[in-house]
Design a protein around this motif. Structure first.
Motif, PDB file in Angstrom:
ATOM      1  N   GLY A   8     -18.708 -16.152 -25.473  1.00  0.00           N
ATOM      2  CA  GLY A   8     -18.477 -14.676 -25.207  1.00  0.00           C
ATOM      3  C   GLY A   8     -17.240 -14.519 -24.035  1.00  0.00           C
ATOM      4  O   GLY A   8     -17.188 -13.358 -23.472  1.00  0.00           O
ATOM      5  N   ARG A   9     -16.374 -15.563 -23.787  1.00  0.00           N
ATOM      6  CA  ARG A   9     -15.366 -15.164 -22.839  1.00  0.00           C
ATOM      7  C   ARG A   9     -14.158 -15.978 -23.385  1.00  0.00           C
ATOM      8  O   ARG A   9     -14.152 -17.058 -24.050  1.00  0.00           O
ATOM      9  N   ALA A  10     -12.695 -15.546 -22.855  1.00  0.00           N
ATOM     10  CA  ALA A  10     -11.546 -16.270 -23.332  1.00  0.00           C
ATOM     11  C   ALA A  10     -11.664 -17.718 -22.474  1.00  0.00           C
ATOM     12  O   ALA A  10     -12.045 -17.718 -21.454  1.00  0.00           O
ATOM     13  N   LEU A  11     -11.152 -18.744 -23.017  1.00  0.00           N
ATOM     14  CA  LEU A  11     -10.909 -19.877 -22.488  1.00  0.00           C
ATOM     15  C   LEU A  11      -9.694 -19.976 -21.560  1.00  0.00           C
ATOM     16  O   LEU A  11      -8.690 -19.408 -21.825  1.00  0.00           O
ATOM     17  N   ALA A  12      -9.774 -20.737 -20.407  1.00  0.00           N
ATOM     18  CA  ALA A  12      -8.542 -20.657 -19.595  1.00  0.00           C
ATOM     19  C   ALA A  12      -7.647 -21.389 -20.203  1.00  0.00           C
ATOM     20  O   ALA A  12      -6.327 -20.874 -19.966  1.00  0.00           O
ATOM     21  N   ALA A  13      -7.670 -22.423 -21.123  1.00  0.00           N
ATOM     22  CA  ALA A  13      -6.622 -22.875 -22.271  1.00  0.00           C
ATOM     23  C   ALA A  13      -7.340 -22.967 -23.540  1.00  0.00           C
ATOM     24  O   ALA A  13      -8.500 -23.603 -23.503  1.00  0.00           O
ATOM     25  N   LEU A 229     -17.982 -10.303 -29.276  1.00  0.00           N
ATOM     26  CA  LEU A 229     -17.114 -11.357 -29.821  1.00  0.00           C
ATOM     27  C   LEU A 229     -17.642 -12.613 -29.176  1.00  0.00           C
ATOM     28  O   LEU A 229     -17.638 -12.786 -27.671  1.00  0.00           O
ATOM     29  N   GLY A 230     -18.323 -13.500 -29.803  1.00  0.00           N
ATOM     30  CA  GLY A 230     -19.061 -14.821 -29.183  1.00  0.00           C
ATOM     31  C   GLY A 230     -17.961 -16.110 -29.209  1.00  0.00           C
ATOM     32  O   GLY A 230     -17.869 -16.901 -28.333  1.00  0.00           O
ATOM     33  N   SER A 231     -17.087 -16.410 -30.207  1.00  0.00           N
ATOM     34  CA  SER A 231     -16.177 -17.324 -30.297  1.00  0.00           C
ATOM     35  C   SER A 231     -15.015 -16.939 -31.279  1.00  0.00           C
ATOM     36  O   SER A 231     -15.099 -15.968 -31.928  1.00  0.00           O
ATOM     37  N   LEU A 232     -13.872 -17.355 -31.232  1.00  0.00           N
ATOM     38  CA  LEU A 232     -12.607 -17.144 -31.889  1.00  0.00           C
ATOM     39  C   LEU A 232     -11.938 -18.474 -31.850  1.00  0.00           C
ATOM     40  O   LEU A 232     -11.516 -19.050 -30.962  1.00  0.00           O
TER      41      LEU A 232
END
Length: 253
Positions: A8-13, A229-232
């Motif tokens: 549920g969140r953007a990865l730092a990298a 959005l759970g994952s991308l």
């Protein structure tokens, strides 16, 4: 492939996921089923213009290495593959096992070596390609049960009588299947989403267009809903997105 968004969140990298055995394990962690409840996941392949079939009326022309890799991982996680009879007749559902290198130890919630196949049909008309040795259920309502079972050629022990999506989920859960992967068709997805019985929508969006009048992912029943959005994950040939029902909606369910 690059994992850009998870939990549920953007990865730092971005996190690299290789399309090999190690990458399959990593992707399986991203798509692991909820451990504390029965979970209904839809998995569909689409194009960037929203088509779910190619010119031949099947999903075959949409397949690509990224999609096949992801599909193999997701099927290796499911306790049961749930699908409408029309989709079974058009597509190849002989042995929906998933990746062989994810079979042991089992990553399925129920611990099985392979997923059962549950086919929704009022007519019971199944293709000859169905493997008689594969664990298979015929899912239909009480009004069509006897006739559909006779037409299917399946044993009586394979019959599941359920009147609606909630009943189907409860029946499959009662048989020990907590990880349920719904693979179509579009009317089945709409019915489950409209009834609030679809927890997760997973897409493999093939990087191509089709145009024409190809079917969309859901049709026939109003299925308005809010998703998060759970994952991308972005691959060379397809983009993999996973959406979960809005948490406030799930908390009220």
């Amino acid at each position: 492939m690059q994992l850009l968004w998870d939990d549920g969140r953007a990865l730092a990298a971005p996190r690299e996921i290789t399309e090999d055995a190690a990458g399959a394990r990593a992707l399986a962690e991203v798509y692991a089923y909820s451990a504390d409840r029965t979970w209904v996941r839809a998995m569909m392949n689409t194009t960037i213009d929203g088509a779910i079939t190619g010119a031949d009326g099947t999903s075959g022309p949409l397949r690509n290495p990224t999609d096949s890799f992801a599909f193999g991982v997701l099927r290796a996680l499911a306790d049961v593959v749930l699908v409408g009879a029309e989709t079974v007749r058009v597509e190849d559902y002989r042995r929906p096992q998933g990746r062989s290198d994810l079979l042991a130890p089992s990553l399925r919630p129920a611990g099985g070596e392979r997923p059962a196949l549950a086919i929704m049909s009022q007519s019971g008309r199944l293709p000859a390609s169905i493997d008689p040795a594969w664990p298979t259920y015929l899912v239909t309502d009480a009004a069509h049960g006897e006739r559909a079972l006779a037409a299917s050629g399946l044993p009586e022990s394979s019959l599941i009588l359920a009147e609606d999506p909630e009943g189907i989920r409860r029946a499959l859960a009662g048989l020990g299947h907590r990880g349920i992967q719904l693979e179509g068709g579009p009317s089945a997805l709409a019915r489950f989403a409209g009834a609030g019985e679809l927890d997760e929508l997973c897409f493999s969006v093939t990087h191509r267009t089709v145009g024409g009048d190809a079917s969309r992912v859901m049709r026939g029943v109003d299925a308005e809903g809010v998703w998060e959005l759970g994952s991308l994950t972005v691959g060379a040939h397809a983009t993999l997105s996973r959406y979960v029902r809005d948490r406030t909606v799930r908390d009220r369910a």
